[in-house]
Scaffold this active site. Structure first.
Site, PDB file in Angstrom:
ATOM      1  N   GLY A 110      -1.798  -5.796  -6.508  1.00  0.00           N
ATOM      2  CA  GLY A 110      -0.513  -5.406  -6.889  1.00  0.00           C
ATOM      3  C   GLY A 110       0.319  -4.791  -5.685  1.00  0.00           C
ATOM      4  O   GLY A 110      -0.534  -4.200  -4.537  1.00  0.00           O
ATOM      5  N   ARG A 147       1.973  -0.216  -2.196  1.00  0.00           N
ATOM      6  CA  ARG A 147       2.921   0.862  -1.281  1.00  0.00           C
ATOM      7  C   ARG A 147       4.334   0.043  -1.152  1.00  0.00           C
ATOM      8  O   ARG A 147       4.742   0.311  -0.141  1.00  0.00           O
ATOM      9  CB  ARG A 147       1.928   1.095  -0.204  1.00  0.00           C
ATOM     10  CG  ARG A 147       2.054   0.024   0.617  1.00  0.00           C
ATOM     11  CD  ARG A 147       1.112   0.581   2.084  1.00  0.00           C
ATOM     12  NE  ARG A 147       0.614  -0.378   2.741  1.00  0.00           N
ATOM     13  CZ  ARG A 147      -0.489  -0.384   3.344  1.00  0.00           C
ATOM     14  NH1 ARG A 147      -1.255   0.480   3.108  1.00  0.00           N
ATOM     15  NH2 ARG A 147      -1.014  -1.539   3.953  1.00  0.00           N
ATOM     16  N   LYS A 164       8.929  -0.675   1.508  1.00  0.00           N
ATOM     17  CA  LYS A 164       7.354  -0.483   1.775  1.00  0.00           C
ATOM     18  C   LYS A 164       7.165   0.996   2.450  1.00  0.00           C
ATOM     19  O   LYS A 164       7.746   1.304   3.209  1.00  0.00           O
ATOM     20  CB  LYS A 164       7.061  -1.371   2.818  1.00  0.00           C
ATOM     21  CG  LYS A 164       5.300  -1.340   3.067  1.00  0.00           C
ATOM     22  CD  LYS A 164       4.935  -2.137   4.167  1.00  0.00           C
ATOM     23  CE  LYS A 164       3.416  -2.124   4.299  1.00  0.00           C
ATOM     24  NZ  LYS A 164       2.735  -3.058   5.280  1.00  0.00           N
ATOM     25  N   ASP A 203      -1.780   6.731  -1.639  1.00  0.00           N
ATOM     26  CA  ASP A 203      -0.605   7.363  -1.716  1.00  0.00           C
ATOM     27  C   ASP A 203       0.556   6.500  -1.901  1.00  0.00           C
ATOM     28  O   ASP A 203       1.765   7.157  -2.178  1.00  0.00           O
ATOM     29  CB  ASP A 203      -0.247   8.401  -0.873  1.00  0.00           C
ATOM     30  CG  ASP A 203      -0.633   8.004   0.511  1.00  0.00           C
ATOM     31  OD1 ASP A 203      -0.194   6.785   0.786  1.00  0.00           O
ATOM     32  OD2 ASP A 203      -0.945   8.737   1.642  1.00  0.00           O
ATOM     33  N   ASP A 224      -3.388 -12.850  -1.469  1.00  0.00           N
ATOM     34  CA  ASP A 224      -2.022 -11.834  -1.898  1.00  0.00           C
ATOM     35  C   ASP A 224      -1.080 -11.617  -0.627  1.00  0.00           C
ATOM     36  O   ASP A 224       0.003 -10.925  -0.909  1.00  0.00           O
ATOM     37  CB  ASP A 224      -2.564 -10.542  -2.264  1.00  0.00           C
ATOM     38  CG  ASP A 224      -3.530  -9.783  -1.135  1.00  0.00           C
ATOM     39  OD1 ASP A 224      -4.697 -10.267  -0.808  1.00  0.00           O
ATOM     40  OD2 ASP A 224      -3.151  -8.651  -0.873  1.00  0.00           O
ATOM     41  N   ASP A 274       3.709  -9.680   4.854  1.00  0.00           N
ATOM     42  CA  ASP A 274       2.719  -8.255   5.075  1.00  0.00           C
ATOM     43  C   ASP A 274       2.339  -8.306   6.422  1.00  0.00           C
ATOM     44  O   ASP A 274       1.348  -8.631   6.812  1.00  0.00           O
ATOM     45  CB  ASP A 274       1.615  -8.593   4.130  1.00  0.00           C
ATOM     46  CG  ASP A 274       2.035  -8.389   2.740  1.00  0.00           C
ATOM     47  OD1 ASP A 274       2.916  -7.630   2.630  1.00  0.00           O
ATOM     48  OD2 ASP A 274       1.472  -8.773   1.810  1.00  0.00           O
TER      49      ASP A 274
END
Length: 523
Positions: free
Chosen positions: A100, A103, A122, A134, A268, A278
């Site tokens: 998922g 961030r 992002k 985090d 992913d 990504d």
């Protein structure tokens, strides 16, 4: 500043009813509503004016405080309901379960001139998918993604775009090389822009859980909104898969053409749209090496090395085929699509390589000529970008008889010219003999060939050392190199003689420097 918000995803698919943000396994939902974290002191470092225009914003909008606030996550624009997407994935060949958006937060879908785009922040904070992390990102990785997204677009490679790079004013703790020495780094947020951020893993997670009704709902939504050549009223999942396969193939051919290595081709990280997504530990080949990967995590097995990217794309497509197989009565057509990829990719790859060396039409022996070149290029460290760009200057009447002088047009590409001797030199002489003989059979003039070759062989790419130099300067408050590289990479096939300094091999100081050779996934 006015965005035309036009959310479809959150209205068409079921949401996670829990808005708490607590880390958890999310079932029976395609996404979870979240609220971006408010940064302490958001500061715009760079924005792409043409991407802004694409979503209906002006250059004046980019200068406004509201722009910085919205695209740092400080404020949520009226009408938006931000969310993080649920997906799973295979990481380094192993099923990882739920992953998922840990961030990344989808701010909204917007429409402009009849085209809809999804805006994703992002580094904007925690989500239910953040696991132990985090949800933040650092300037280092954010700057690399911002510049690379735009560089890839102007190279003609299918990609997500990047609207903005914004410093948050917050310190983020990261262990860059995973060696037990974490340090605080400046935080940042990038706004990614894409048709959607649906991934192969979006389908995998639903299939793995047996949520077949939702799987079908997601597939129907994806076909209806993003595959206009297919019939949304009678979805054909085989044709959908075929289209995804073709788009993915085109993307990978272009990666290989420009020497781009993604570094972490997990399922992913594969977009259903066939666009590069990504940007983590990516890199461009310096020396032409099919075994190179920029990812420290992949150092041992080199699963995601340059030469293996086509095979990994096929493997990932096989995982997508498996995920959607519950939607079809017969899986053989899915296997046929994979077989078609396996058969067609080498042909597409050869066509690409033939274009890179300027062959004007297919002749017997051309494929062997391309294959032999790839072998010779790897005998010594030879810069990919410089070699193919310089190759266009080779005349068909090249004098191959004496010494090493015939290599002078491409000599700048060799990292250690002293190694080009003996057997290596003779291998080059043999290849250039075959190549120039082939050029003499062409019906083109040399200027015509040069123009064609220069249109597919970039002069400028975002080498890792260039990005690291921009990071180092930006960390000290100097944004000039971000601007310079952004402008340079907007026209990568042009000569740009006033910027010739960037048409150079990787400097020695960058060979082993962190950020310039191997990189980690840490961001």
């Amino acid at each position: 500043m006015q965005l035309q918000i036009d959310d479809h995803f959150i209205h068409a698919l079921p949401s996670d009813p829990d808005r708490s943000g607590q880390r958890r396994q999310v079932r029976g939902a395609a996404y979870s509503f979240v609220t971006p974290r408010v940064p302490s002191q958001p500061t715009l470092l760079h924005a792409a004016a043409d991407v802004a225009a694409m979503i209906g914003l002006s250059e004046e909008d980019l200068k406004s405080k509201r722009f910085t606030d919205v695209f740092s996550g400080a404020i949520v624009p009226e009408g938006a309901d931000p969310y993080a997407m649920c997906y799973g994935g295979h990481q380094f060949g192993n099923w990882a379960g739920q992953l998922g958006d840990g961030r990344a937060i989808n701010l909204a879908e917007v429409s402009h001139e009849g085209v809809r785009h999804t805006l994703q922040l992002k580094g904007a904070g925690e989500t239910p998918y953040s696991r132990m992390a985090d949800g933040l990102a650092v300037l280092r990785s954010s700057l690399r993604e911002h510049l690379c997204s735009e560089a890839m677009f102007h190279l003609g490679v299918a990609t997500t775009r990047s609207l903005s790079l914004i410093a948050t004013g917050d310190a983020v703790l990261r262990d860059v090389m995973y060696d037990g020495h974490p340090e605080y780094e400046p935080g940042a947020v990038v706004c990614r822009v894409a048709p959607s951020f649906i991934r192969f893993g979006s389908f995998e997670i639903l299939a793995s859980r047996g949520e077949i009704d939702l799987l079908r709902q997601l597939a129907d939504y994806t076909i209806g909104h993003y595959f206009p050549t297919l019939d949304a009223d009678a979805p054909d999942y085989i044709e959908f898969f075929r289209e995804v396969s073709q788009r993915t193939m085109a993307m990978i051919v272009d990666w290989q053409r420009v020497g781009f290595v993604h570094g972490v081709m997990n399922t992913d990280n594969m977009s259903i749209h066939g666009v590069t997504i990504d940007y983590g530990p990516y890199g461009w080949l310096e020396g032409y090496d099919h075994g190179w990967t920029p990812n420290t995590t992949d150092r041992q097995h080199r699963r995601y090395r340059y030469g293996n990217q086509p095979q990994i794309a096929l493997w990932n497509l096989a995982q997508l085929a498996s995920a959607i197989s519950p939607l079809v009565d017969d899986v053989q057509p899915l296997r046929d699509v994979l077989e078609d990829f396996q058969q067609e990719f080498p042909k597409r790859y050869f066509e690409m390589m033939a274009a890179k060396i300027g062959l004007d039409r297919f002749q017997a022996g051309d494929e062997a000529l391309c294959n032999d070149l790839e072998d010779v290029l790897q005998l010594t460290e030879t810069d990919m970008t410089i070699f193919f760009r310089r190759l266009a200057s080779i005349p068909s009447d090249l004098d191959l008889q004496r010494g090493v002088e015939f290599l002078q047009p491409v000599a700048d590409a060799f990292y250690d010219p002293a190694q080009v001797t003996g057997e290596v030199l003779e291998r080059w002489r043999g290849w250039f003999t075959s190549y120039t003989e082939r050029l003499r059979q062409s019906e083109e003039t040399q200027p015509q060939r040069v123009a064609r070759m220069n249109a597919v062989n970039p002069k400028y790419v975002l080498r890792n050392y260039m990005a690291q130099m921009a990071i180092d300067k930006a960390t000290q408050g100097d944004l000039s190199l971000i601007d310079e590289l952004y402008d340079l990479l907007r026209d990568p096939y042009a000569e740009q003689p006033d910027r010739e300094t960037w048409f150079a091999k990787r400097p020695d100081w960058a060979r082993d420097k962190v950020g310039c050779s191997m990189l980690s996934c840490s961001s």
